[in-house]
Design a protein around this motif. Structure first.
Motif, PDB file in Angstrom:
ATOM      1  N   ARG A  14       4.996  10.851  -8.599  1.00 60.65           N
ATOM      2  CA  ARG A  14       6.390  11.277  -8.596  1.00 60.65           C
ATOM      3  C   ARG A  14       7.106  10.578  -7.442  1.00 60.65           C
ATOM      4  N   PHE A  15       8.398  10.861  -7.320  1.00 62.84           N
ATOM      5  CA  PHE A  15       9.233  10.218  -6.303  1.00 62.84           C
ATOM      6  C   PHE A  15       8.606  10.383  -4.905  1.00 62.84           C
ATOM      7  N   PRO A  16       8.622   9.316  -4.080  1.00 62.29           N
ATOM      8  CA  PRO A  16       9.396   8.078  -4.244  1.00 62.29           C
ATOM      9  C   PRO A  16       8.718   7.008  -5.098  1.00 62.29           C
ATOM     10  N   CYS A  17       7.494   7.259  -5.564  1.00 65.47           N
ATOM     11  CA  CYS A  17       6.804   6.258  -6.368  1.00 65.47           C
ATOM     12  C   CYS A  17       7.172   6.390  -7.847  1.00 65.47           C
ATOM     13  N   VAL A  18       6.947   5.307  -8.575  1.00 68.61           N
ATOM     14  CA  VAL A  18       7.196   5.282 -10.012  1.00 68.61           C
ATOM     15  C   VAL A  18       5.993   4.681 -10.705  1.00 68.61           C
ATOM     16  N   ALA A  19       5.822   5.050 -11.978  1.00 69.08           N
ATOM     17  CA  ALA A  19       4.776   4.440 -12.794  1.00 69.08           C
ATOM     18  C   ALA A  19       5.268   3.080 -13.288  1.00 69.08           C
ATOM     19  N   GLN A  20       4.326   2.205 -13.650  1.00 68.98           N
ATOM     20  CA  GLN A  20       4.667   0.896 -14.194  1.00 68.98           C
ATOM     21  C   GLN A  20       4.340   0.863 -15.680  1.00 68.98           C
ATOM     22  N   VAL A  46      11.743  11.650 -11.514  1.00 68.41           N
ATOM     23  CA  VAL A  46      10.597  10.751 -11.617  1.00 68.41           C
ATOM     24  C   VAL A  46      11.042   9.536 -12.412  1.00 68.41           C
ATOM     25  N   GLY A  47      10.324   8.422 -12.235  1.00 72.67           N
ATOM     26  CA  GLY A  47      10.764   7.202 -12.900  1.00 72.67           C
ATOM     27  C   GLY A  47       9.628   6.327 -13.378  1.00 72.67           C
ATOM     28  N   ILE A  48       9.971   5.439 -14.311  1.00 72.00           N
ATOM     29  CA  ILE A  48       9.038   4.409 -14.767  1.00 72.00           C
ATOM     30  C   ILE A  48       9.752   3.066 -14.691  1.00 72.00           C
ATOM     31  N   ILE A  49       9.053   2.066 -14.145  1.00 76.22           N
ATOM     32  CA  ILE A  49       9.618   0.740 -13.945  1.00 76.22           C
ATOM     33  C   ILE A  49       8.951  -0.234 -14.896  1.00 76.22           C
ATOM     34  N   VAL A  50       9.719  -1.181 -15.410  1.00 72.73           N
ATOM     35  CA  VAL A  50       9.149  -2.210 -16.272  1.00 72.73           C
ATOM     36  C   VAL A  50       8.373  -3.182 -15.397  1.00 72.73           C
ATOM     37  N   GLU A  51       7.087  -3.299 -15.695  1.00 68.71           N
ATOM     38  CA  GLU A  51       6.202  -4.145 -14.882  1.00 68.71           C
ATOM     39  C   GLU A  51       6.657  -5.601 -14.903  1.00 68.71           C
ATOM     40  N   GLU A  52       6.434  -6.277 -13.799  1.00 68.28           N
ATOM     41  CA  GLU A  52       6.735  -7.707 -13.719  1.00 68.28           C
ATOM     42  C   GLU A  52       5.681  -8.477 -14.505  1.00 68.28           C
ATOM     43  N   VAL A  53       6.112  -9.135 -15.588  1.00 65.27           N
ATOM     44  CA  VAL A  53       5.196  -9.889 -16.442  1.00 65.27           C
ATOM     45  C   VAL A  53       5.559 -11.368 -16.366  1.00 65.27           C
ATOM     46  N   PHE A  54       4.567 -12.185 -16.030  1.00 69.54           N
ATOM     47  CA  PHE A  54       4.784 -13.629 -15.919  1.00 69.54           C
ATOM     48  C   PHE A  54       3.819 -14.348 -16.849  1.00 69.54           C
ATOM     49  N   SER A 113       0.838  -1.204   0.000  1.00 70.43           N
ATOM     50  CA  SER A 113       0.000   0.000   0.000  1.00 70.43           C
ATOM     51  C   SER A 113       0.870   1.250   0.000  1.00 70.43           C
ATOM     52  N   PRO A 114       1.543   1.524  -1.117  1.00 72.60           N
ATOM     53  CA  PRO A 114       2.439   2.680  -1.153  1.00 72.60           C
ATOM     54  C   PRO A 114       1.679   3.998  -1.036  1.00 72.60           C
ATOM     55  N   ALA A 115       2.207   4.912  -0.214  1.00 75.66           N
ATOM     56  CA  ALA A 115       1.604   6.243  -0.066  1.00 75.66           C
ATOM     57  C   ALA A 115       2.200   7.151  -1.138  1.00 75.66           C
ATOM     58  N   CYS A 116       1.680   7.069  -2.350  1.00 71.66           N
ATOM     59  CA  CYS A 116       2.262   7.769  -3.483  1.00 71.66           C
ATOM     60  C   CYS A 116       1.718   9.192  -3.615  1.00 71.66           C
ATOM     61  N   PRO A 117       2.577  10.165  -3.908  1.00 67.29           N
ATOM     62  CA  PRO A 117       2.081  11.498  -4.268  1.00 67.29           C
ATOM     63  C   PRO A 117       1.239  11.377  -5.532  1.00 67.29           C
ATOM     64  N   ILE A 118       0.124  12.055  -5.575  1.00 64.22           N
ATOM     65  CA  ILE A 118      -0.774  11.979  -6.727  1.00 64.22           C
ATOM     66  C   ILE A 118      -1.118  13.383  -7.211  1.00 64.22           C
TER      67      ILE A 118
END
Length: 371
Positions: free
Chosen positions: A137-143, A327-335, A116-121
């Motif tokens: 934005r930081f510390p959260c990132v988009a997926q 700010v950052g974007i992370i590659v989503e975990e895909v299985f 449950s990340p407390a992300c700035p929105i």
């Protein structure tokens, strides 16, 4: 002798005026009245007067009847203060994914397992959408997905008490080995793990009336675009004064044509007008994660920042360069789980234990997979 000290703190409103149109300072004054029914009164400071109609302290219980004063003594004292001509920008960069529908939410870059990340929105309705969407934005990132699209949003708010002018912003796009945009952060790694690219021109979302600007692009393959205004001191020329060998060729969108993947940095340069106190600039940039196999892997992040500089318009003073948080974007975990189970023994001309069904290898039915 008894002394009573009363202390309180105030804060000027955002629209408080520091001076008039001619540059003259306007002092603000606070007046304190102390009322007493003592027979003998001597005000140590300020001025002394007598109630002449208004019952200031309402000691006769008539709820402040304007004609019921008790002619009590009043000690009045004034204190003046001057609001400084403070020029200030609250600038932030935001990000959202635009490839995964519905959006899968944001994650905490400092703890990817945070449930449950407390992300700035920041909720906004960009030109590209028909309704509000959320950015983080930081510390959260988009997926996002390898080869998928996403979007940056740059929000520049004048939170100072005076107008600003001569605004300029530089942004160097994410790439392996990248560092900060300004001279102060030029040696600090942004820790980007894959490349990203523009897919079209930077878009104006909102600017104040009378504010004009140009958006220019640089295609230097080494990401070394000249950014002379982003220095750590007052020096802003020549173009390479803190970046030896930098590329100072900036062009417009028409010159780029369709080759947006060649753009490595861009800048927004004010040409006329002001940013009034309380007003803001908003721009968005359409982006793409590199889809080259092996480039953007699951769990990797691409980071981005911009740097800015501007003038205090009344005084003409140039403020120091600032670079908001990345700010950052992370590659989503895909299985995925395949639907074939077989004996990988190479029978019938196949190759044993190669993870492929070849030859006449035999499939196995009725297998239960538990996750």
């Amino acid at each position: 002798l008894k002394t009573i000290n009363i202390r309180f703190t105030t804060q000027p409103r955002l629209d408080s005026v520091a001076g008039d149109d001619d540059g003259n300072l306007i002092p603000s004054t606070n007046t304190t009245d102390v009322v007493t029914d003592s027979a003998v009164v001597s005000c140590q400071t300020g001025t002394q007067s007598t109630e002449s109609g208004d019952d200031i302290d309402d000691d006769n219980g008539d709820a402040g009847d304007p004609n019921s004063g008790n002619n009590e003594a009043i000690c009045s004292t004034n204190a003046s203060f001057q609001i400084r001509e403070a020029a200030q920008m609250a600038s932030q960069k935001w990000i959202r994914d635009t490839a995964i529908i519905p959006n899968i939410g944001f994650v905490n870059s400092q703890n990817l397992n945070d449930p449950s990340p407390a992300c700035p929105i920041f909720t906004y309705n960009p030109i590209s959408e028909s309704a509000n969407v959320d950015y983080t934005r930081f510390p959260c990132v988009a997926q996002g997905l390898a080869g998928g699209s996403f979007e940056y949003l740059m929000r520049i708010q004048n939170t100072g008490l005076v107008n600003t002018e001569d605004y300029i912003l530089y942004d160097v796009l994410p790439h392996l080995g990248d560092t900060g945009v300004s001279e102060a952060l030029d040696g600090d790694s942004r820790l980007t793990e894959f490349h990203t690219y523009l897919t079209g021109p930077v878009v104006e979302e909102d600017v104040p009336p009378g504010f004009t600007y140009v958006i220019e692009y640089n295609t230097d393959a080494g990401y070394n675009s000249c950014r002379p205004e982003m220095s750590s001191d007052s020096t802003e020329s020549p173009a390479d004064h803190w970046q030896p060998g930098c590329n100072n060729v900036w062009v417009d969108a028409a010159t780029i044509g369709a080759a947006w993947n060649t753009v490595t940095s861009f800048r927004i340069r004010q040409t006329a007008g002001v940013i009034p106190s309380g007003e803001e600039l908003i721009f968005t940039a359409p982006m793409l994660i590199d889809g080259t196999p092996g480039e953007a892997e699951t769990g990797e992040i691409a980071w981005n920042t911009f740097a800015q500089r501007f003038d205090n318009q009344p005084s003409g003073r140039r403020l120091l360069t600032a670079e908001p948080r990345k700010v950052g974007i992370i590659v989503e975990e895909v299985f995925s789980i395949g639907n074939r189970v077989w004996i990988d023994d190479g029978i019938g001309g196949g190759i044993a234990d190669n993870g492929r069904i070849d030859g006449t290898e035999i499939g196995v039915n009725g297998i239960t997979v538990e996750l």
